[in-house]
Design a protein around this motif. Structure first.
Motif, PDB file in Angstrom:
ATOM      1  N   SER A  78       1.169  -1.041  -0.091  1.00 43.17           N
ATOM      2  CA  SER A  78       0.078  -0.197  -0.088  1.00 43.17           C
ATOM      3  C   SER A  78       0.956   1.343   0.116  1.00 43.17           C
ATOM      4  CB  SER A  78      -0.717  -0.117   1.578  1.00 43.17           C
ATOM      5  OG  SER A  78      -0.180   0.095   2.221  1.00 43.17           O
ATOM      6  N   TYR A  93       1.838   7.317  -0.587  1.00 41.20           N
ATOM      7  CA  TYR A  93       0.879   6.243  -0.208  1.00 41.20           C
ATOM      8  C   TYR A  93       0.779   5.918  -1.146  1.00 41.20           C
ATOM      9  CZ  TYR A  93       1.640   7.986   4.712  1.00 41.20           C
ATOM     10  OH  TYR A  93       2.287   8.261   5.313  1.00 41.20           O
ATOM     11  N   VAL A  95      -2.919   5.124  -3.312  1.00 42.06           N
ATOM     12  CA  VAL A  95      -4.568   5.228  -3.338  1.00 42.06           C
ATOM     13  C   VAL A  95      -5.197   5.418  -4.518  1.00 42.06           C
ATOM     14  CG1 VAL A  95      -5.851   6.258  -1.517  1.00 42.06           C
ATOM     15  CG2 VAL A  95      -3.927   6.103  -0.945  1.00 42.06           C
ATOM     16  N   LYS A  96      -5.662   4.497  -4.787  1.00 40.55           N
ATOM     17  CA  LYS A  96      -6.675   4.521  -5.931  1.00 40.55           C
ATOM     18  C   LYS A  96      -5.984   5.275  -7.419  1.00 40.55           C
ATOM     19  CE  LYS A  96     -10.799   2.224  -3.691  1.00 40.55           C
ATOM     20  NZ  LYS A  96     -10.319   1.737  -4.268  1.00 40.55           N
ATOM     21  N   PHE A 120      -2.682   4.659   4.719  1.00 39.14           N
ATOM     22  CA  PHE A 120      -2.778   6.464   4.340  1.00 39.14           C
ATOM     23  C   PHE A 120      -3.966   6.861   5.343  1.00 39.14           C
ATOM     24  CE2 PHE A 120      -6.352   7.609   1.892  1.00 39.14           C
ATOM     25  CZ  PHE A 120      -6.045   9.086   1.084  1.00 39.14           C
ATOM     26  N   LYS A 121      -4.534   6.212   5.801  1.00 38.28           N
ATOM     27  CA  LYS A 121      -6.040   6.360   6.894  1.00 38.28           C
ATOM     28  C   LYS A 121      -5.348   7.030   8.191  1.00 38.28           C
ATOM     29  CE  LYS A 121     -10.037   2.987   5.812  1.00 38.28           C
ATOM     30  NZ  LYS A 121     -10.444   2.511   6.379  1.00 38.28           N
ATOM     31  N   LEU A 139      -9.954  11.263  -1.960  1.00 40.29           N
ATOM     32  CA  LEU A 139      -9.428  10.107  -2.496  1.00 40.29           C
ATOM     33  C   LEU A 139      -9.805   8.437  -0.777  1.00 40.29           C
ATOM     34  CD1 LEU A 139      -5.325  10.614  -2.582  1.00 40.29           C
ATOM     35  CD2 LEU A 139      -7.007   9.185  -4.250  1.00 40.29           C
ATOM     36  N   TYR A 140      -9.740  10.003   0.760  1.00 36.58           N
ATOM     37  CA  TYR A 140      -9.565   9.456   1.926  1.00 36.58           C
ATOM     38  C   TYR A 140     -11.230   8.695   2.001  1.00 36.58           C
ATOM     39  CZ  TYR A 140      -9.811   8.779   6.503  1.00 36.58           C
ATOM     40  OH  TYR A 140      -9.894   8.210   8.241  1.00 36.58           O
ATOM     41  N   VAL A 143     -12.557   4.779   0.930  1.00 32.75           N
ATOM     42  CA  VAL A 143     -11.350   3.806   1.232  1.00 32.75           C
ATOM     43  C   VAL A 143     -11.953   3.956   2.857  1.00 32.75           C
ATOM     44  CG1 VAL A 143      -9.292   4.145  -0.429  1.00 32.75           C
ATOM     45  CG2 VAL A 143      -9.449   5.310   2.168  1.00 32.75           C
TER      46      VAL A 143
END
Length: 420
Positions: A78, A93, A95-96, A120-121, A139-140, A143
């Motif tokens: 990730s 990170y 992410v998508k 990432f979170k 992005l957050y 997920v």
């Protein structure tokens, strides 16, 4: 490490030369590379750029100080980490389809250690310090659960971290408010409650640029006023921008009234914070404020203040042509600042005995011949001197300057310029 590995490409760009080389070495994870691009444009100079590339993700522009590099991938795939000659590894990170680099100061040290790096979170609230809030939040949302999204709003509000000697870093992004107000009422309410809990902790600090927005979010009530007061003083202690603090003071004045705002202003002065709304409130008030009284007494000795035409004295009474109107300005001009100082001295009965006489002396006849210059004249004789007389009219009976002496005749209302 192989350093500067891979083939080089050569092309003509904008009439210049462009080369690209991989600098990450042979041991990089499959599908990843760190590329150095060098462009020379005749007449415009040259530029070296570094780009981190991962298959399936948009390229990420990064900074590197040396022409060598390494890339590693986390066990859960990730995150990436890269090193390019500096002392620390930096985390990126995945992410998508996007790559987001962590904000400095970097979590990982000079040794690759995934246990020291957040996922990432966990890192998302801090990423708004170096990436636009809207970019991170989009992005957050893809997920996270709704509960996690609410916590993200709470934790990312006015995120601030002082780095080194830089005491004036602004991270606040107005997109935070825009996105919150686009959400449901229940979501907004729970975010507000979360903000109260977060900022009730003594160690929690809000960036000065976000302070007014936070005060508005928490609301002015008897229950929240102690928290608002605490937040204001914590922010003052950070040495924030005067404009940001002035905006917060104007909000306090509008929502909580003169008495509370004047108390805030006095406490800010005690912490050596100067801002226009606070100075105006204190100048209008007769309430004791030791730090402000000391400030006014010192400011009355500024020579330029004696030249302000809006400050007048008759006998022992002084008055100010007060032209500053609502809404309160965030900044004062030099002339306005001088007027506020004298207005405060009059209102608070702090005008020293010498001051009215000094102001009246500005109207005296100045006796100064065109020649000889004071450097050539005999001591005690009239001479020509380059001096701004109004800055030198008080408080002494005679003023000896560099190059000349001013002799005051208060009965005859004259000022003689003499050689020292």
């Amino acid at each position: 490490m192989t350093g500067l590995a891979g083939g080089a490409m050569l092309a003509i760009t904008l009439g210049g030369c462009f080369t690209s080389q991989e600098v990450d070495g042979a041991d990089s994870p499959p599908g990843t590379k760190l590329v150095r691009s060098y462009q020379l444009v005749p007449g415009l100079g040259d530029e070296t750029l570094y780009t981190l590339r991962a298959e399936g993700y948009e390229p990420l522009r990064v900074t590197c100080s040396k022409g060598e590099g390494k890339i590693a991938e986390s066990p859960d795939k990730s995150r990436l980490a890269f090193w390019c000659g500096e002392s620390k590894w930096r985390v990126v990170y995945k992410v998508k389809g996007k790559l987001l680099e962590e904000c400095p100061p970097y979590a990982m040290g000079s040794t690759l250690n995934w246990g020291a790096a957040k996922d990432f979170k966990a890192a998302a609230p801090e990423l708004v310090r170096c990436t636009r809030f809207s970019n991170v939040s989009q992005l957050y949302r893809q997920v996270a659960t709704e509960a996690e999204l609410r916590e993200f709003f709470v934790q990312s509000f006015g995120m601030t971290e002082r780095i080194g000697a830089n005491k004036d870093v602004v991270y606040w992004d107005d997109a935070w408010l825009n996105e919150l107000f686009a959400a449901s009422e229940s979501f907004q309410r729970q975010v507000r409650e979360g903000l109260k809990v977060r900022f009730s902790r003594p160690g929690s600090v809000v960036d000065a640029s976000a302070l007014t927005a936070l005060l508005s979010m928490l609301g002015a009530t008897k229950e929240t006023e102690p928290l608002l007061h605490s937040l204001f003083l914590r922010t003052v202690a950070q040495e924030p921008r005067a404009h940001s603090l002035a905006s917060a003071m104007a909000w306090v004045h509008h929502k909580l009234g003169d008495a509370v705002a004047t108390r805030y202003a006095c406490e800010a002065m005690a912490l050596h914070s100067l801002h226009a709304p606070g100075l105006l409130l204190l100048a209008r008030s007769q309430k004791p404020c030791e730090s402000f009284d000391d400030y006014v007494a010192s400011a009355l000795n500024e020579p330029s203040l004696l030249c302000n035409p809006h400050i007048q004295c008759k006998g022992t009474e002084c008055e100010v042509a007060y032209r500053i109107t609502e809404p309160m300005p965030h900044e004062l001009t030099q002339a306005e600042w001088e007027q506020v100082v004298v207005l405060a001295a009059v209102q608070r009965k702090q005008v020293p005995a010498w001051f009215p006489r000094a102001i009246r002396r500005r109207e005296y006849v100045v006796e100064m011949p065109q020649s000889p210059s004071c450097t050539e004249a005999k001591p005690g004789t009239p001479c020509a001197c380059q001096v701004k007389v109004c800055e030198q009219v008080g408080p002494t009976a005679e003023q000896t300057l560099v190059g000349c002496t001013l002799k005051f005749d208060d009965k005859g209302r004259r000022i003689q310029v003499l050689a020292p």
